[in-house]
Scaffold this motif. Sequence first.
Motif, PDB file in Angstrom:
ATOM      1  N   GLY A  67      25.959 -38.906  32.695  1.00 53.78           N
ATOM      2  CA  GLY A  67      25.472 -38.313  33.935  1.00 53.78           C
ATOM      3  C   GLY A  67      26.584 -37.658  34.722  1.00 53.78           C
ATOM      4  N   PHE A  68      27.751 -38.305  34.776  1.00 54.13           N
ATOM      5  CA  PHE A  68      28.891 -37.704  35.467  1.00 54.13           C
ATOM      6  C   PHE A  68      29.320 -36.420  34.773  1.00 54.13           C
ATOM      7  CE2 PHE A  68      33.331 -37.003  36.358  1.00 54.13           C
ATOM      8  CZ  PHE A  68      33.472 -37.362  37.692  1.00 54.13           C
ATOM      9  N   LEU A  69      29.413 -36.454  33.437  1.00 51.88           N
ATOM     10  CA  LEU A  69      29.882 -35.274  32.702  1.00 51.88           C
ATOM     11  C   LEU A  69      28.919 -34.112  32.825  1.00 51.88           C
ATOM     12  CD1 LEU A  69      31.170 -37.105  29.510  1.00 51.88           C
ATOM     13  CD2 LEU A  69      32.573 -36.054  31.292  1.00 51.88           C
ATOM     14  N   PHE A  70      27.619 -34.371  32.722  1.00 57.45           N
ATOM     15  CA  PHE A  70      26.647 -33.282  32.759  1.00 57.45           C
ATOM     16  C   PHE A  70      26.431 -32.751  34.168  1.00 57.45           C
ATOM     17  CE2 PHE A  70      24.455 -35.074  28.713  1.00 57.45           C
ATOM     18  CZ  PHE A  70      25.545 -34.660  27.972  1.00 57.45           C
ATOM     19  N   SER A  71      26.348 -33.653  35.160  1.00 62.35           N
ATOM     20  CA  SER A  71      26.086 -33.192  36.529  1.00 62.35           C
ATOM     21  C   SER A  71      27.307 -32.524  37.151  1.00 62.35           C
ATOM     22  CB  SER A  71      25.620 -34.363  37.399  1.00 62.35           C
ATOM     23  OG  SER A  71      26.615 -35.375  37.447  1.00 62.35           O
ATOM     24  N   MET A  72      28.501 -32.940  36.733  1.00 64.95           N
ATOM     25  CA  MET A  72      29.722 -32.346  37.272  1.00 64.95           C
ATOM     26  C   MET A  72      30.258 -31.225  36.394  1.00 64.95           C
ATOM     27  SD  MET A  72      30.373 -34.046  40.045  1.00 64.95           S
ATOM     28  CE  MET A  72      29.706 -35.514  40.821  1.00 64.95           C
ATOM     29  N   GLU A  73      29.528 -30.882  35.357  1.00 64.70           N
ATOM     30  CA  GLU A  73      30.058 -29.930  34.375  1.00 64.70           C
ATOM     31  C   GLU A  73      30.320 -28.568  34.994  1.00 64.70           C
ATOM     32  OE1 GLU A  73      29.022 -28.404  29.845  1.00 64.70           O
ATOM     33  OE2 GLU A  73      27.480 -29.359  31.075  1.00 64.70           O
ATOM     34  N   THR A  74      29.394 -28.072  35.768  1.00 66.14           N
ATOM     35  CA  THR A  74      29.574 -26.735  36.354  1.00 66.14           C
ATOM     36  C   THR A  74      30.815 -26.693  37.226  1.00 66.14           C
ATOM     37  OG1 THR A  74      27.180 -26.424  36.324  1.00 66.14           O
ATOM     38  CG2 THR A  74      28.476 -24.960  37.726  1.00 66.14           C
ATOM     39  N   LEU A  75      30.962 -27.708  38.114  1.00 68.44           N
ATOM     40  CA  LEU A  75      32.133 -27.749  38.988  1.00 68.44           C
ATOM     41  C   LEU A  75      33.404 -27.934  38.180  1.00 68.44           C
ATOM     42  CD1 LEU A  75      33.401 -27.831  41.799  1.00 68.44           C
ATOM     43  CD2 LEU A  75      32.873 -30.280  41.890  1.00 68.44           C
ATOM     44  N   ALA A  76      33.366 -28.803  37.177  1.00 68.92           N
ATOM     45  CA  ALA A  76      34.570 -29.054  36.372  1.00 68.92           C
ATOM     46  C   ALA A  76      34.997 -27.806  35.610  1.00 68.92           C
ATOM     47  CB  ALA A  76      34.307 -30.209  35.408  1.00 68.92           C
ATOM     48  N   LEU A  77      34.033 -27.069  35.044  1.00 68.59           N
ATOM     49  CA  LEU A  77      34.380 -25.854  34.310  1.00 68.59           C
ATOM     50  C   LEU A  77      34.938 -24.797  35.240  1.00 68.59           C
ATOM     51  CD1 LEU A  77      31.388 -25.592  31.808  1.00 68.59           C
ATOM     52  CD2 LEU A  77      33.679 -26.530  31.422  1.00 68.59           C
ATOM     53  N   SER A  78      34.409 -24.733  36.469  1.00 64.59           N
ATOM     54  CA  SER A  78      34.941 -23.755  37.418  1.00 64.59           C
ATOM     55  C   SER A  78      36.347 -24.095  37.871  1.00 64.59           C
ATOM     56  CB  SER A  78      34.016 -23.675  38.640  1.00 64.59           C
ATOM     57  OG  SER A  78      34.034 -24.901  39.373  1.00 64.59           O
ATOM     58  N   LEU A  79      36.729 -25.392  37.729  1.00 66.27           N
ATOM     59  CA  LEU A  79      38.069 -25.826  38.116  1.00 66.27           C
ATOM     60  C   LEU A  79      39.049 -25.781  36.958  1.00 66.27           C
ATOM     61  CD1 LEU A  79      37.111 -28.867  40.391  1.00 66.27           C
ATOM     62  CD2 LEU A  79      37.867 -26.602  41.129  1.00 66.27           C
ATOM     63  N   GLY A  80      38.596 -25.308  35.779  1.00 66.58           N
ATOM     64  CA  GLY A  80      39.509 -25.135  34.663  1.00 66.58           C
ATOM     65  C   GLY A  80      39.337 -26.092  33.512  1.00 66.58           C
ATOM     66  N   CYS A  81      38.342 -26.972  33.553  1.00 59.83           N
ATOM     67  CA  CYS A  81      38.125 -27.889  32.432  1.00 59.83           C
ATOM     68  C   CYS A  81      37.530 -27.132  31.241  1.00 59.83           C
ATOM     69  CB  CYS A  81      37.203 -29.028  32.860  1.00 59.83           C
ATOM     70  SG  CYS A  81      37.921 -30.119  34.097  1.00 59.83           S
ATOM     71  N   ASP A  82      37.663 -27.691  30.038  1.00 59.02           N
ATOM     72  CA  ASP A  82      37.206 -27.061  28.804  1.00 59.02           C
ATOM     73  C   ASP A  82      35.983 -27.807  28.294  1.00 59.02           C
ATOM     74  OD1 ASP A  82      36.883 -25.671  26.506  1.00 59.02           O
ATOM     75  OD2 ASP A  82      38.828 -26.223  25.611  1.00 59.02           O
ATOM     76  N   ARG A  83      34.882 -27.078  28.096  1.00 59.74           N
ATOM     77  CA  ARG A  83      33.656 -27.702  27.604  1.00 59.74           C
ATOM     78  C   ARG A  83      33.800 -28.187  26.170  1.00 59.74           C
ATOM     79  NH1 ARG A  83      28.027 -26.528  25.926  1.00 59.74           N
ATOM     80  NH2 ARG A  83      26.650 -27.629  27.384  1.00 59.74           N
ATOM     81  N   THR A  84      34.747 -27.618  25.461  1.00 56.08           N
ATOM     82  CA  THR A  84      34.963 -28.054  24.071  1.00 56.08           C
ATOM     83  C   THR A  84      35.327 -29.535  24.016  1.00 56.08           C
ATOM     84  OG1 THR A  84      35.754 -25.829  23.569  1.00 56.08           O
ATOM     85  CG2 THR A  84      36.245 -27.562  21.969  1.00 56.08           C
ATOM     86  N   GLN A  85      36.022 -30.019  25.032  1.00 55.77           N
ATOM     87  CA  GLN A  85      36.389 -31.433  25.069  1.00 55.77           C
ATOM     88  C   GLN A  85      35.151 -32.323  25.080  1.00 55.77           C
ATOM     89  OE1 GLN A  85      38.832 -32.435  28.425  1.00 55.77           O
ATOM     90  NE2 GLN A  85      39.466 -34.416  27.581  1.00 55.77           N
ATOM     91  N   LEU A  86      34.124 -31.927  25.838  1.00 54.68           N
ATOM     92  CA  LEU A  86      32.884 -32.694  25.881  1.00 54.68           C
ATOM     93  C   LEU A  86      32.153 -32.599  24.551  1.00 54.68           C
ATOM     94  CD1 LEU A  86      30.652 -34.279  27.307  1.00 54.68           C
ATOM     95  CD2 LEU A  86      29.836 -32.125  28.282  1.00 54.68           C
ATOM     96  N   GLU A  87      32.103 -31.401  23.972  1.00 58.21           N
ATOM     97  CA  GLU A  87      31.408 -31.246  22.697  1.00 58.21           C
ATOM     98  C   GLU A  87      32.073 -32.075  21.603  1.00 58.21           C
ATOM     99  OE1 GLU A  87      31.545 -27.077  22.120  1.00 58.21           O
ATOM    100  OE2 GLU A  87      29.880 -26.633  23.508  1.00 58.21           O
ATOM    101  N   LEU A  88      33.413 -32.102  21.600  1.00 57.78           N
ATOM    102  CA  LEU A  88      34.116 -32.912  20.613  1.00 57.78           C
ATOM    103  C   LEU A  88      33.874 -34.405  20.845  1.00 57.78           C
ATOM    104  CD1 LEU A  88      37.545 -31.038  20.367  1.00 57.78           C
ATOM    105  CD2 LEU A  88      35.715 -31.100  18.674  1.00 57.78           C
ATOM    106  N   ALA A  89      33.833 -34.812  22.099  1.00 55.23           N
ATOM    107  CA  ALA A  89      33.600 -36.229  22.402  1.00 55.23           C
ATOM    108  C   ALA A  89      32.229 -36.666  21.920  1.00 55.23           C
ATOM    109  CB  ALA A  89      33.745 -36.469  23.908  1.00 55.23           C
TER     110      ALA A  89
END
Length: 928
Positions: free
Chosen positions: A706-728
Motif C-alpha cells: 500500500g505504501f509503495l503503490f499509493s506513494m508511487e506517483t510522488l516517489a517517481l516525481s522525486l527521482g525514484c525508479d519504478r524498476t526497483q519495485l518491479e524487480l522486488a
Amino acid sequence: MTATHEGTFEALRGQLREAATTFADGPDALEGILLGMVDDVDRAVREPLEVFPVCHHSPASAVAMARRLREKQPKVVYLELCEDMTPLLTELRNCRLPVAVQAYASEADGFPADWAPLSVVAPITEASAEYQAIAYALDTPGVELVLVDRSSDHVFQWDARAERPDAPDDPDAPPAEEEAALHGDAVGVEIGDLRPRFAELEEHLLRHGRVRHWSEWWHQYVELPLGDADHDTYRQVMFLIGSLFRRLAPGDPHRVRVDEDRERHMWTRMREHLAATGTDPADCVYVCGAFHAASRVAEFGVDGTDTFEISPRSATKWLHGLIPSSHAAIEAQFGLAAGSVSIAATQWTKNLKRTRVKPYRLTGQAGAKKAAPVKTLPPAPQAAAADQLTGFLQRPPVLDKLDEAELLGWSVDIVRAARRNGYLASTADAIAVFETSILLAGMRDRAKPTPYDFQDAAVTCIEKDAVPGRRDVRRIVEIMMGGDRIGQVGYDALPPLARDVHDRLAPLNLKLQQRGVQRALLDIAGRPELGPCSDVLWMLRRLMPEGTARPIMGERKLGERPIQESWDLALGTHQRALIELGYEGVSIEQVLEQRLRRRAYDPKATAATVLETVEDATLYLNSRRLAEELGTRALEVLSAERTVDGAPEVLRRVRRLLAYYRTSEPTLPSWIESFTKTGYAHYCTLLPTAFTDEDATVRQVAAMLGFLFSMETLALSLGCDRTQLELAVAQSHPQDPSKTALLWAAQVHLGTMTRTELRAKCDELLANPMVVPAYPRYLSGLLHALEPVPGLADVVVEAVSKAFGRLPDQVLLPWLPTLITSLRAGGTELAPLLIREAGRMFPGRLPALDAWIPPWKAEPAPPVLAPRKQSVRGATLLTAHPATTDALAHLLGCDDPWTTAAPEPAGAALLDRYPTTAEALEALLVRA
C-alpha cells in the motif's frame, strides 16, 4: 538534681525486676527488656531539649501538642519532616486539609532509571501533632520552625529497593478507589509511624484486646486513655510504647540502619542549629515519632557525639509542591484500617470539646474557623518530671459510661443512610443495631461501644445477604462517622502551569477547583473566544489521566476546525495529576513538546510512534518547526528498521499527513518528501524477504505494498525508479497462500498479470479438490489486497461470492470467523469498498434476486454490426483523414503510399484486408 533524676523510676524498676523473676525462667532476658524500656524513658525524660513523642494522625497527640505549645511557648520547633520541604509549609494556609507536601523528580540522576519518576509525600491533617506545631510556628511571631529529618533525596539514597525484589501484587486485593490513589506510587513519610514490627506481638495484642486490627487496638487502649492525660503522663507513656516496639522489633539490618541514621541525622541537624544560633535548648521542643524518641544512638541529645557525616545529595533536580490528599489515601498508603483516619478526626473534635483545648490553625486556612487570639505568656519553667508512668500502668482501665443519646443517634442515622443506598432497613433494624452494639461492647469488656463495635453491629443487622447498591454497610458507617475528607490545594498554592490552565479556561465560567464532573458547552462558531479553551482541553486530554477532560461532542482531526464541542471536566478530581504536570514545565505546550520529543528520541521508538508525535505536534501545537524536527527523526528511525511490524501504522499515518499537507499548504514539507523517497526504497528492499518471512503477516506485507503503490506517483516525481519495485515483486516467491494471492494483486497492479488471468487462477483453485481446503487463505490475501489495490474490489466480491456458492460447509463455516476478523481489523478501509462494490453488483430488491444472473456468468452479447456494403462511409471517412490510417499501416508493416489519385490506395487495401476496424467505427457513428 542528678540524683533525683536517677531515682525517678527506681520504684518501677524494682517492680519490673520482680515481675521478670516471677514470670520468666530466668531474670536475664525479660529483665533486660523491661528495665531497658525504663532506661529509654528515663533517658528521654532527662534530655535538656524537650522531646515530644507523637503518633501520626493521633487526636491524643494533637491535643497534647496544642496544650504543651500554649504552656511552654518555645522559640524553636524542631520537626521530624524532610528538611527540603520547609518552603512549602507557608502555602498550607491556601489549602483545605488534608493535603500532602510533595517532593517530585521526573528524572532520576544518580538513581536507577526505572525508579523514575521519584516522589515523596508527607500527608498533613488537622488532627495531627505536626499540623499543630506548624500552625503555631508560622503564626506566632519570633518562633522558628526547623525541619530536621533526612531530605527527599536521602530517602531514596537509603532505600534498598535495588537489593530487594518487589513483592508480588495480591491477586485477591480489591481495586484501589480513586480517593485511595491520590498519592500514586509516592513514598510516604510521616511523623510517628508507631506500630509493632514484631508480628507475634501485634497478633498477641489484638487477640487479648479482642479487636480486629491495629487501628482499633490503638483507639481503645492508647487513644482514649491518653485523650485527657497530663503532659508528663502522655510523654512517658509514649516513650514506653516506642521503646517496647523498638526493642521487640525483628532484627532487619537495613531497617535498623535506616532508623538509626534518621535519628543521627536529626540530632546532628539540631546541634548544628543550636550552635549556629546560640538558642537555649530549654526554649526548644523536638517533635518526632515515639519510635525515634526512644533512641539509643550515640548522637542522641544535645550532648551527643558528632561523628555522623551526612552524605551529599545526588544531582537529581527535585521540585516541591502541595497535592490533595484524603483520609482513604492516608489509610491505603500507610496500611491503616479503612475509616480509621475519619474516626480519628471525629475523636479529635470530641477531645477538643472535653478538654477545652484551643487548637492552632493557620490564619486564612481554608475550611477552618477563625482562631481566637493567643495571649503571649511567659514560658513555663520546665520542672523535673516525676514518675507518672507507674501510676498510669497500675491504674485500672476507665470504663466510660454508655452515652445512650449518641448511640441512638448513630443507629437512626445508619438506618437512614442505608435506606438511601437501597437497603430495606427499618426502625426495627435501628433498635437491633443499638442493642447489638451494646452486646458486642460487653463481650469485648467495654462499657461504651466504640465506632468499631457499632460498625460490626450495623453490618450484622442491616447487611444481611447482599449489597443492593454501590456501597456496603461498612463503607456507609465510615461516611457517617466523618467520611473520607478530601483536601484541596488553593489557587495561590498551585504551580504556574496549573494556574495558567485555570486562567485560560476561565471563559467557561465553571468551578474548576470543585470535585466531580462538570459539563462544558463550547459554541466556538458563535463565541470565537472559546477556541483557545478548546485547544487547552484537547491538550489536557492528551496529557492528563483518562476522565480529566472527556469530549462528548466534537473531535479534532488534521485540517478540520471545530464548530461546537461538549466536554465533561473533572479537573478538581484530578488535581494531583495537574500539579505533577506543573513540575514538568511552565505551560502545557512546553510539557507536551517535551513529552513528544522524549517519545520520539526514545531508543525503542519505531517509525510509527515517531510519526504519531509528528501528527500530535501538528494537531495540538500547530508547530511546523517541531513537526519538521520530528519528521526528520522518523526518517532516521525508518532507515534503521529491519522489520515490517509497523508498516500498517506507518501507512495510515503517512497517508493522513500527506493528505493534510496537500490541502493546507502550498508545498509539501521537505521531511515528508525525503520520507517518501526513503520509504519507497526501504520497502522495495524488504519486500522479497517479507513475502517469505513467516513472522511477517499478510496485513503487514499488504501495508508495504500500500505504501509503495499509493506513494508511487510522488516517489517517481522525486527521482525514484519504478524498476526497483518491479524487480522486488519479480523476486518475491511466497509459499503462504494468502501472500501468494497478495502477490497476484501486485502483479495485476504492475501490469504483469491481467484481471482475466487473476479470475482464471481463482477458478482453477476452486476446481482443484486438493486446493479447496486452502482456498479461504487465498481469499484472505485478496481481502488484504484491497489495501494496496482497491481497484480489485469487483474481483474480490466475485471470488467471495463463488466461495459461498461452491465451497463445502466443512471448509466454508470454519472460515467465516476469519473473514469477520479480517474485515474488523481493516474494516475502516476494506469493508466500505466491498459493500459498495457488492451493492453495485447485486440487485437492490429481493424480488429481483430470483431472476438475477451474476455478471461473471452472463455471456457478453455480440456486437451488432452493419452489413459490409455500408462500410463505404467508414472508407470515405478514413480517406478524408489519411494520417491515422498511414500511421496504423506503418505499424502493421504496409508501406504502400497513400495517394488520392490511385484507384486503390493503401488505406483502401488495408480496409479490405482488415474490415472489422471500419465496421466497428461505423457502428459507433451510427449509434452516435
